[in-house]
Motif scaffolding. Structure first.
Motif, PDB file in Angstrom:
ATOM      1  N   ASN B 211       0.786  -1.271   0.042  1.00  0.00           N
ATOM      2  CA  ASN B 211      -0.030   0.143  -0.189  1.00  0.00           C
ATOM      3  C   ASN B 211       0.853   1.079  -0.015  1.00  0.00           C
ATOM      4  O   ASN B 211       1.885   1.330   0.519  1.00  0.00           O
ATOM      5  N   ALA B 212       0.266   2.283  -0.607  1.00  0.00           N
ATOM      6  CA  ALA B 212       1.039   3.623  -0.484  1.00  0.00           C
ATOM      7  C   ALA B 212      -0.438   4.488   0.139  1.00  0.00           C
ATOM      8  O   ALA B 212      -1.392   4.555  -0.815  1.00  0.00           O
ATOM      9  N   THR B 213      -0.420   5.141   1.171  1.00  0.00           N
ATOM     10  CA  THR B 213      -1.327   5.933   1.395  1.00  0.00           C
ATOM     11  C   THR B 213      -0.990   7.312   1.983  1.00  0.00           C
ATOM     12  O   THR B 213       0.056   7.621   2.512  1.00  0.00           O
ATOM     13  N   LYS B 214      -1.823   8.531   1.426  1.00  0.00           N
ATOM     14  CA  LYS B 214      -1.448   9.667   1.939  1.00  0.00           C
ATOM     15  C   LYS B 214      -1.692   9.983   3.267  1.00  0.00           C
ATOM     16  O   LYS B 214      -2.450   9.442   4.228  1.00  0.00           O
ATOM     17  N   PRO B 215      -1.053  11.185   3.899  1.00  0.00           N
ATOM     18  CA  PRO B 215      -0.812  11.559   5.041  1.00  0.00           C
ATOM     19  C   PRO B 215      -2.492  11.699   5.828  1.00  0.00           C
ATOM     20  O   PRO B 215      -2.820  11.200   6.816  1.00  0.00           O
ATOM     21  N   ALA B 216      -3.318  12.454   4.913  1.00  0.00           N
ATOM     22  CA  ALA B 216      -4.414  12.570   5.541  1.00  0.00           C
ATOM     23  C   ALA B 216      -5.310  11.293   5.928  1.00  0.00           C
ATOM     24  O   ALA B 216      -5.818  11.207   6.902  1.00  0.00           O
ATOM     25  N   ASP B 217      -5.216  10.094   5.394  1.00  0.00           N
ATOM     26  CA  ASP B 217      -5.817   9.002   5.447  1.00  0.00           C
ATOM     27  C   ASP B 217      -4.975   8.171   6.660  1.00  0.00           C
ATOM     28  O   ASP B 217      -5.652   7.690   7.324  1.00  0.00           O
ATOM     29  N   ILE B 218      -3.593   8.357   6.426  1.00  0.00           N
ATOM     30  CA  ILE B 218      -3.030   7.817   7.573  1.00  0.00           C
ATOM     31  C   ILE B 218      -3.187   8.165   9.002  1.00  0.00           C
ATOM     32  O   ILE B 218      -3.620   7.754  10.088  1.00  0.00           O
ATOM     33  N   LEU B 219      -3.240   9.655   8.965  1.00  0.00           N
ATOM     34  CA  LEU B 219      -3.490  10.440  10.218  1.00  0.00           C
ATOM     35  C   LEU B 219      -4.936  10.158  10.955  1.00  0.00           C
ATOM     36  O   LEU B 219      -5.198   9.931  12.202  1.00  0.00           O
ATOM     37  N   ALA B 220      -5.740   9.673   9.899  1.00  0.00           N
ATOM     38  CA  ALA B 220      -7.245   9.533  10.523  1.00  0.00           C
ATOM     39  C   ALA B 220      -7.354   8.030  11.039  1.00  0.00           C
ATOM     40  O   ALA B 220      -7.830   7.683  12.185  1.00  0.00           O
ATOM     41  N   ALA B 221      -6.404   7.127  10.305  1.00  0.00           N
ATOM     42  CA  ALA B 221      -6.095   5.638  10.955  1.00  0.00           C
ATOM     43  C   ALA B 221      -5.607   5.721  12.247  1.00  0.00           C
ATOM     44  O   ALA B 221      -5.983   4.824  13.032  1.00  0.00           O
ATOM     45  N   VAL B 222      -4.648   6.440  12.498  1.00  0.00           N
ATOM     46  CA  VAL B 222      -4.041   6.417  13.821  1.00  0.00           C
ATOM     47  C   VAL B 222      -4.346   7.440  14.615  1.00  0.00           C
ATOM     48  O   VAL B 222      -4.172   7.256  16.063  1.00  0.00           O
ATOM     49  N   LYS B 223      -5.324   8.215  14.496  1.00  0.00           N
ATOM     50  CA  LYS B 223      -6.020   9.316  15.414  1.00  0.00           C
ATOM     51  C   LYS B 223      -6.629   8.464  16.742  1.00  0.00           C
ATOM     52  O   LYS B 223      -6.266   8.971  17.600  1.00  0.00           O
ATOM     53  N   PRO B 224      -7.030   7.407  16.865  1.00  0.00           N
ATOM     54  CA  PRO B 224      -7.681   6.714  18.059  1.00  0.00           C
ATOM     55  C   PRO B 224      -6.267   6.537  18.955  1.00  0.00           C
ATOM     56  O   PRO B 224      -6.541   6.421  20.086  1.00  0.00           O
ATOM     57  N   TYR B 225      -5.135   6.586  18.592  1.00  0.00           N
ATOM     58  CA  TYR B 225      -3.892   6.106  19.404  1.00  0.00           C
ATOM     59  C   TYR B 225      -3.252   7.493  19.895  1.00  0.00           C
ATOM     60  O   TYR B 225      -2.054   7.395  20.225  1.00  0.00           O
ATOM     61  N   VAL B 226      -3.667   8.704  19.453  1.00  0.00           N
ATOM     62  CA  VAL B 226      -2.946   9.888  19.740  1.00  0.00           C
ATOM     63  C   VAL B 226      -3.783  10.859  20.352  1.00  0.00           C
ATOM     64  O   VAL B 226      -5.166  10.971  19.680  1.00  0.00           O
ATOM     65  N   LYS B 227      -3.637  11.181  21.452  1.00  0.00           N
ATOM     66  CA  LYS B 227      -4.444  12.427  21.971  1.00  0.00           C
ATOM     67  C   LYS B 227      -4.005  13.674  21.616  1.00  0.00           C
ATOM     68  O   LYS B 227      -4.927  14.610  21.656  1.00  0.00           O
ATOM     69  N   THR B 228      -2.824  14.147  21.244  1.00  0.00           N
ATOM     70  CA  THR B 228      -2.469  15.207  20.753  1.00  0.00           C
ATOM     71  C   THR B 228      -2.994  15.743  19.454  1.00  0.00           C
ATOM     72  O   THR B 228      -3.117  14.696  18.724  1.00  0.00           O
ATOM     73  N   THR B 229      -3.790  16.834  19.508  1.00  0.00           N
ATOM     74  CA  THR B 229      -4.490  17.344  18.075  1.00  0.00           C
ATOM     75  C   THR B 229      -3.235  17.448  16.962  1.00  0.00           C
ATOM     76  O   THR B 229      -2.374  18.093  17.285  1.00  0.00           O
ATOM     77  N   ILE B 230      -3.146  16.899  15.938  1.00  0.00           N
ATOM     78  CA  ILE B 230      -2.164  16.857  14.830  1.00  0.00           C
ATOM     79  C   ILE B 230      -2.898  17.569  13.861  1.00  0.00           C
ATOM     80  O   ILE B 230      -3.716  17.178  13.154  1.00  0.00           O
ATOM     81  N   THR B 231      -2.240  18.889  13.321  1.00  0.00           N
ATOM     82  CA  THR B 231      -2.709  19.678  12.255  1.00  0.00           C
ATOM     83  C   THR B 231      -1.861  19.195  11.156  1.00  0.00           C
ATOM     84  O   THR B 231      -0.698  19.659  11.152  1.00  0.00           O
ATOM     85  N   ALA B 232      -2.367  18.861   9.943  1.00  0.00           N
ATOM     86  CA  ALA B 232      -1.478  18.645   8.920  1.00  0.00           C
ATOM     87  C   ALA B 232      -2.190  19.264   7.587  1.00  0.00           C
ATOM     88  O   ALA B 232      -1.763  19.032   6.552  1.00  0.00           O
ATOM     89  N   SER B 233      -2.745  20.281   7.693  1.00  0.00           N
ATOM     90  CA  SER B 233      -3.412  21.116   6.705  1.00  0.00           C
ATOM     91  C   SER B 233      -2.425  21.879   5.496  1.00  0.00           C
ATOM     92  O   SER B 233      -3.026  22.232   4.826  1.00  0.00           O
ATOM     93  N   ASN B 234      -1.188  21.965   6.205  1.00  0.00           N
ATOM     94  CA  ASN B 234      -0.265  22.501   5.384  1.00  0.00           C
ATOM     95  C   ASN B 234       0.707  21.704   4.699  1.00  0.00           C
ATOM     96  O   ASN B 234       1.655  22.014   3.836  1.00  0.00           O
TER      97      ASN B 234
END
Lengths: 265, 238
Positions: B211-234
């Motif tokens: 697989n090759a997956t873009k950051p937005a989709d990866i960050l959505a997938a790992v979101k349940p494991y991270v409390k800190t809000t990660i902003t990737a809009s840039n």
């Protein structure tokens, strides 16, 4: 540079740019819907791009043919191994069948990407010109050559990635990376098998320093400096651990020197 | 060794950011512009001094720095996970499994600390993790999570490669991704020994591609494991 020039430049090299963007917006929708990351349709779309002979630069054609040579070799090697009687024990056949299936798929994908520019399959000598004379009768030799070919593949793709960074080659870069990590999965599996079978006691899925046979396959893998940062002593970890954390590239010449004994003509 | 800070933090903002980013991308398309051109434009204006000072959220930034911070975030997550795995081994763990998981822990710590060093002053802060869904006493739970993290790591680096513009950064990402793939294969083999699972049909497609997956989709997938809000809009998106 202004926006509209960029778009028109992209359209020149990428006539499918609008279709591609359609795809990107579909992915956004996936994301919005909260779908889990899994086997999305991206690879299939890229394969379709490849089939349209997307590669534009002559450098990319050379790299693809270089990769195809290695994949032809791996494909022949596993087909010969699986065909040899009493070589691969029944318990391990699933492993090598899976690897073989992937190498055949890589050959087909690269041939289709190259179209008429694909080189013909060379004639191979899976014994490496006699260096591994019993490779098709001795499972230990077969497994050792297998892991060496896989580790060479990993290092070979890695060495070429930086040559696929132009706008027109970038889709190929992603595909090359997607092959590269599959080769690494193969390498890890066969390396661990070497330990499990007692062929190379202590062998791990990852490469420690420059340990391994043949030596040329592992040359330089003990590098401890990454992106200009000397990592010796990082986080209190050993040189072994630090070297294992990074797989090093091989140049095309280094790879060809390793592969040449296996190529008859 | 860092202990994950388990203080509470809001987790809803990433969602808002993702939606905004999707809207922006779709808007650009409708307007006849392209996300590709947008990314080229954004890559030109680095905003390294624009980091959110709040410890409950991080902004990955833009361009190659943003992608390296993205990798740094994923490596932080993996390093914290395996640190916990080794500190509190699951019941019935074998010596061989312990050695293997300790090796992986060390690799992830090396990846994390290397990326932090390479990013220097542009590095995001330490993330707070949330492993409440993982039962660290259970082999199946731990190895299942490990498999998810490793396969996700492979897909993340594969999908980020062509978002990088600097050859040195691409090479170093390539040096890391194949090690993640080695981990993934080993973990999969622990779960399903001597099968095709190490590079199974569930993860490698019929063209023989991972697989090759873009950051937005990866960050959505790992979101349940991270409390800190990660902003990737840039981050670059193409």
């Amino acid at each position: 540079m202004n926006f509209f020039n960029i778009i028109s430049e992209l359209e020149k090299v990428d006539t499918d740019v609008h279709e591609r963007l359609e795809h990107i917006s579909r992915r956004s929708m996936f994301n919005t819907l909260g779908k889990k990351v899994s086997a999305l349709t991206i690879p299939a779309v890229l394969a379709a791009s490849l089939q349209k002979a997307y590669a534009a630069t002559p450098g990319a054609i050379d790299i693809l043919n270089f990769a195809l040579t290695l994949e032809y070799l791996e494909d022949d090697f596993y087909k010969a191994g699986l065909a040899a009687t009493n070589l691969i024990p029944g318990t391990d056949r699933l492993i090598f069948q899976q690897i073989s299936k992937h190498e055949s798929a890589h050959v087909a994908l690269l041939k289709s990407a190259l179209g008429t520019k694909a080189i013909a399959k060379p004639t191979f000598d899976v014994t490496g010109n006699g260096a591994f004379a019993d490779v098709l009768t001795n499972y230990k030799t077969f497994a050792i050559v297998s892991h060496a070919l896989e580790d060479t593949g990993v290092r070979a793709y890695k060495g070429q990635a930086g040559n696929l960074m132009t706008a027109e080659d970038k889709p190929l870069l992603q595909t090359a990376l997607q092959i590269h990590s599959v080769e690494a999965r193969h390498a890890s599996m066969v390396r661990r098998l070497l330990n499990a079978k007692g062929f190379v006691p202590g062998a791990k899925g990852w490469i420690t320093l420059n340990q391994g046979t043949p030596a040329a396959v592992y040359a330089g893998d003990d590098n401890l400096t990454q992106a200009g940062v000397n990592l010796t002593g990082l986080a209190g970890k050993s040189n072994e651990a630090i070297s294992e954390a990074f797989d090093e590239p091989l140049t095309k010449d280094q790879v060809l020197a390793i592969a040449t004994p296996f190529i008859k003509s | 060794m860092e202990t994950p800070n388990l203080g509470s933090s809001p987790t809803m903002r990433l969602n808002d950011e993702s939606v905004k980013s999707v809207d922006r991308r779709n808007f650009l398309r409708r307007a006849g512009l392209t996300t590709v051109a947008g990314a080229v434009f954004l890559a030109g204006c680095d905003k390294d001094d624009d980091m959110d000072p709040s410890p409950s959220s991080v902004d990955l930034g833009s361009g190659d720095t943003g992608i390296l911070n993205y990798a740094y975030a994923l490596e932080q997550l993996e390093a914290a996970f395996y640190t916990q795995v080794v500190a509190t081994p699951y019941s019935g763990i074998t010596d061989a499994e312990k050695t293997l998981l300790t090796d992986i822990r060390d690799h992830e710590i090396v990846h994390r600390d290397f990326l932090k060093a390479a990013l220097g002053g542009s590095a995001i802060g330490s993330l707070e993790v949330n492993f409440s869904s993982i039962d660290f006493t259970s082999r199946a739970s731990v190895l299942g999570a490990a498999k998810l993290f490793e396969d996700t790591g492979v897909a993340a680096y594969n999908g980020a490669g062509n978002l990088l513009t600097n050859g040195t950064n691409l090479l170093v990402a390539g040096k890391i991704v194949s090690v993640e793939a080695r981990h993934a294969a080993a973990i999969r083999d622990l779960l399903s020994p001597n099968s095709a699972s190490f590079a199974g049909d569930d993860i490698v497609n019929s063209n023989g591609l991972d697989n090759a997956t873009k950051p937005a989709d990866i960050l959505a997938a790992v979101k349940p494991y991270v409390k800190t809000t990660i902003t990737a809009s840039n981050l670059p998106t193409a």
